[in-house]
Enzyme design. Structure first.
Site, PDB file in Angstrom:
ATOM      1  N   CYS A   2      44.740 -78.625  16.314  1.00 22.17           N
ATOM      2  CA  CYS A   2      44.308 -78.434  17.685  1.00 22.17           C
ATOM      3  C   CYS A   2      42.803 -78.642  17.796  1.00 22.17           C
ATOM      4  CB  CYS A   2      44.615 -77.055  18.253  1.00 22.17           C
ATOM      5  SG  CYS A   2      46.364 -76.687  18.286  1.00 22.17           S
ATOM      6  N   ARG A  27      42.538 -84.171  15.373  1.00 20.75           N
ATOM      7  CA  ARG A  27      42.897 -82.783  15.073  1.00 20.75           C
ATOM      8  C   ARG A  27      44.322 -82.432  15.511  1.00 20.75           C
ATOM      9  NH1 ARG A  27      38.451 -79.773  13.891  1.00 20.75           N
ATOM     10  NH2 ARG A  27      39.584 -77.865  14.343  1.00 20.75           N
ATOM     11  N   TRP A  75      48.215 -79.500  18.059  1.00 22.21           N
ATOM     12  CA  TRP A  75      48.999 -79.765  16.863  1.00 22.21           C
ATOM     13  C   TRP A  75      49.908 -78.555  16.757  1.00 22.21           C
ATOM     14  CZ3 TRP A  75      49.679 -77.757  11.806  1.00 22.21           C
ATOM     15  CH2 TRP A  75      50.178 -78.654  10.858  1.00 22.21           C
ATOM     16  N   ASN A  99      42.551 -72.722  19.858  1.00 25.75           N
ATOM     17  CA  ASN A  99      42.854 -73.299  18.549  1.00 25.75           C
ATOM     18  C   ASN A  99      42.895 -72.138  17.569  1.00 25.75           C
ATOM     19  OD1 ASN A  99      42.955 -74.829  16.179  1.00 25.75           O
ATOM     20  ND2 ASN A  99      40.760 -75.192  16.148  1.00 25.75           N
ATOM     21  N   GLY A 100      44.002 -71.993  16.838  1.00 29.59           N
ATOM     22  CA  GLY A 100      44.093 -70.898  15.866  1.00 29.59           C
ATOM     23  C   GLY A 100      45.465 -70.271  15.921  1.00 29.59           C
ATOM     24  N   GLU A 476      44.438 -90.672  -5.679  1.00 30.48           N
ATOM     25  CA  GLU A 476      43.880 -90.920  -4.349  1.00 30.48           C
ATOM     26  C   GLU A 476      44.549 -92.147  -3.722  1.00 30.48           C
ATOM     27  OE1 GLU A 476      42.455 -89.311  -2.277  1.00 30.48           O
ATOM     28  OE2 GLU A 476      41.466 -90.657  -0.906  1.00 30.48           O
ATOM     29  N   LYS A 480      46.566 -91.889  -0.187  1.00 32.27           N
ATOM     30  CA  LYS A 480      46.248 -92.755   0.968  1.00 32.27           C
ATOM     31  C   LYS A 480      47.494 -93.518   1.376  1.00 32.27           C
ATOM     32  CE  LYS A 480      43.356 -91.439   1.934  1.00 32.27           C
ATOM     33  NZ  LYS A 480      42.314 -90.546   1.569  1.00 32.27           N
ATOM     34  N   GLU A 483      50.355 -91.208   2.937  1.00 33.62           N
ATOM     35  CA  GLU A 483      50.097 -90.511   4.200  1.00 33.62           C
ATOM     36  C   GLU A 483      50.032 -91.450   5.411  1.00 33.62           C
ATOM     37  OE1 GLU A 483      46.344 -88.362   4.492  1.00 33.62           O
ATOM     38  OE2 GLU A 483      45.360 -89.884   3.294  1.00 33.62           O
ATOM     39  N   HIS A 499      56.901 -90.095 -20.259  1.00 33.03           N
ATOM     40  CA  HIS A 499      57.560 -88.788 -20.359  1.00 33.03           C
ATOM     41  C   HIS A 499      58.511 -88.531 -19.189  1.00 33.03           C
ATOM     42  CE1 HIS A 499      55.215 -87.751 -23.859  1.00 33.03           C
ATOM     43  NE2 HIS A 499      54.120 -88.164 -23.231  1.00 33.03           N
ATOM     44  N   LYS A 599      43.409 -83.629  10.894  1.00 32.19           N
ATOM     45  CA  LYS A 599      42.228 -83.900  10.064  1.00 32.19           C
ATOM     46  C   LYS A 599      41.711 -82.646   9.365  1.00 32.19           C
ATOM     47  CE  LYS A 599      38.761 -86.563   8.736  1.00 32.19           C
ATOM     48  NZ  LYS A 599      39.108 -87.530   7.697  1.00 32.19           N
TER      49      LYS A 599
END
Ligand code: F6R
Length: 604
Positions: A2, A27, A75, A99-100, A476, A480, A483, A499, A599
């Site tokens: 949010c 966000r 969000w 937001n929260g 990484e 990337k 996602e 293994h 984000k």
């Protein structure tokens, strides 16, 4: 998680809120909404499910009356993605965005229902609007009503609130999620992140936890939640150097692409004035004299991958280093040697897990060092010492330039903590690495990646493998890739493939192999031979060194220049970012705002 925005001033607020929300869209993008005063002096609320573009269309003919106004992008956490759960929420004269997470929401909801309140949404935020209204009805003192209402609340919040009877007044409050004020001429902005108002002002003030502010145009008074409004004070702002151009896509199709190409600049700005022979990271010089017996890095996601590289750099400098996933570390027994440092790395500086891990370390008596990209972030404020990367605002949800900037900073940290004087070749390599990265990125013709992108898109599975410094790069690369393409992908230590994961190899599988760690190159090559022997396709990323016979150990190789040690890390990271970006674009995905992600993750 949010984003909120607030405004009080003389501009028509609706276009300004919408453009601010567009810049905060990383966000969250489940729904959005604005509330503003109309020409009749009444609060008007417009909400829309989906991206800000949907809201933008709905308000395209509206400007709003100058005064106070608020906006939100959501969000979803409490309650599904539907219109009634979109913010702002209204209760009588009170309208707010949040937001929260309100932790005692259920208790409050039951109490409010008992008082006859009818709820319109499933959100915890709506509870806040009713609480403020009930307090407001007692004495019609808007800021005091908010302050008293928050006394009943447990949980986290960044809030922006309007009151029908005080059209110029904006009340904002913070406990947890970020909330930054932008102080302009005759106007003030409040937002979850600076890019929302960077076009209007660079004078910023970061609200502390448990504080509240009353804003009327450019009059701002801030106080603690346990002080009444009379004792709130004018805040002292700081000027930030971010260029508003950072918050624009320019000629690029996506922020992610633009930010990949901004990596050299991000590194350059991070290194500037901090690295010369005998004077590395001056901010840390005094503390660095007490060399820590050990260092533990805590971070999440991409920042955790940067930390894995940081561990190698510190080990090379002779300092024992550990790397921990922040969300796990915070609940473990902290059995580090006394005097150890705990280093939290976070681009946003707001990741709840990283902040929680650092807080636990501080409580346990360890020195805490933050590495953040956002001036005024919670990490900067809460760590004993914070080093800023200067990547500029990162808007694409997938982190790119911030990674390179973090790695550059970690290299400096290792040099600064090393008991031996810095090796001249490493220092030189570090100073030149931004320029080398720039030259390299410019030298890769986009069409040279076309075939590779197609292969990755059509592969039945894409895996990433590397050893030593190449292992964090493989992780990484995989993060990337997954996602933003939504395709499964994992990064493995090359030696670990045999293994278990090697069972996945068959024709149609591509293994992407960053190859910049020279010390383990021969071993990496033999792991890749094993892949090829089983029908896997090896796409290596690295320089050709000595007598590497290419027909034997790879099918395709993206050539990196044979630059000195450490430069390759940035170049390989850049290629991995570009490949993921290009595949996701080819798939038609929303690269800057991949599904289900936000984000800065300000909840646990
Ligand atoms: C991946 C990504 C995330 C973040 C993670 C930590 O591209 O962006 O994995 O790296 O959420 O975020 P910060 O660094 O802000 O703590």
């Amino acid at each position: 998680m949010c984003g909120i925005m607030g405004y009080s001033g003389l501009q028509p607020p609706v276009p300004l809120l919408v453009s601010g929300l567009e810049r905060l869209e990383y966000r969250g993008y489940d729904s959005s909404g604005v509330a503003f005063f109309d020409d009749f002096g009444l609060i008007s609320v417009v909400r829309a499910v989906g991206k800000v573009s949907v809201l933008k269309e709905e308000v395209k003919d509206l400007a709003g009356h100058p005064g106070a106004a608020i906006g939100h992008i959501r969000w979803a956490t409490h309650g599904g993605v539907k219109l009634e759960n979109a913010h702002p929420h209204q209760s009588g004269p009170i309208v707010l965005v949040h937001n929260g997470i309100i932790e005692n929401e259920q208790v409050l909801r039951i109490r409010l229902k008992g008082e006859g309140i009818l709820f319109q949404s499933e959100t915890d935020s709506e509870v806040l609007s009713h609480l403020v209204r009930l307090e407001y009805e007692k004495d019609r003192n808007f800021p005091e009503a908010v302050r008293r209402a928050l006394g009943h609340v447990e949980g986290s919040y960044a809030l922006a609130i309007l009151c029908q009877n005080d059209p110029a007044d904006l009340v904002v409050a913070r406990n947890g999620p970020p909330l930054i004020l932008g102080l302009g001429e005759g106007e003030t902005f409040a937002a979850s992140d600076i890019p929302a108002f960077l076009h209007f002002t660079r004078q910023v003030f970061s609200m502390e936890n448990s504080t509240i502010a009353l804003i009327r145009h450019d009059e701002v008074r801030v106080g603690s939640l346990d002080q009444t409004v009379e004792s709130w004070k004018t805040p002292v702002s700081r000027t930030i150097s971010w260029d508003p151009v950072f918050a624009e896509k320019g000629a690029y199709r996506h922020f992610m692409e633009k930010e990949i190409f901004e990596s050299p600049r991000a590194m350059m700005d991070t290194l500037a004035d901090r690295v010369s022979f005998g004077n590395i990271l001056p901010e840390i010089a005094r503390k660095a004299h007490e060399k820590p017996p050990a260092v533990a890095f805590v971070a999440c996601g991409t920042s955790w991958h940067a930390a894995l590289l940081g561990r190698s750099f510190l080990e090379q400098a002779g300092i024992p280093a550990f790397v921990e996933i922040a969300s796990e570390f915070r609940y473990r027994r902290l059995l580090l040697p006394p005097g150890s440092w705990v280093i939290g790395i976070s681009q946003s500086g707001e990741t709840a897990d990283t902040l929680g891990a650092l807080e636990a370390s501080k409580r346990a008596g360890f020195f805490t060092l933050g590495i953040s990209n956002v001036p005024g972030s919670s990490l900067e404020r809460e760590a004993d010492l914070c080093l800023l990367t200067h990547a500029g605002p990162e808007i694409g949800v997938a982190s790119t330039k911030a990674f390179q900037a973090q790695v550059a900073l970690l290299m400096m940290l290792a040099l600064a903590l090393s008991p031996a004087p810095p090796r001249e070749d490493l220092l030189e390599s570090l100073i030149r690495s931004p320029h080398r990265l720039e030259l390299f990125l410019e030298s890769v013709p986009p069409e040279s990646l076309d075939g590779r992108v197609e292969r990755l898109r059509l592969s039945s599975l894409v895996m990433f493998a590397g050893r030593g410094l190449d292992y964090p790069l493989a992780l990484e690369g995989a993060l990337k890739f997954k996602e933003i393409t939504y395709r499964p992908a994992d990064g493995y230590p090359g030696g670990e493939l045999k293994h278990g994961p090697i069972a996945l190899i068959e024709p149609g599988v591509t293994v992407v192999a960053p190859m910049v760690d020279r010390s383990l190159r021969a071993k990496e090559i033999s792991n890749l031979r094993e892949i090829r022997a089983r029908g896997g396709y090896v796409m290596a990323i690295g320089p050709l060194i000595g007598k590497d016979g290419h027909e034997i150990w790879y099918d395709d190789r993206i050539e990196l220049p044979d630059d000195p040690p450490w430069s390759g890390i940035y170049q390989a990271a850049g290629i991995l970012q570009l490949l993921a970006y290009r595949v996701a674009s080819a798939l038609g995905n929303d690269v800057d705002q991949p599904r289900n992600l936000a984000k800065s993750v300000t909840v646990e």
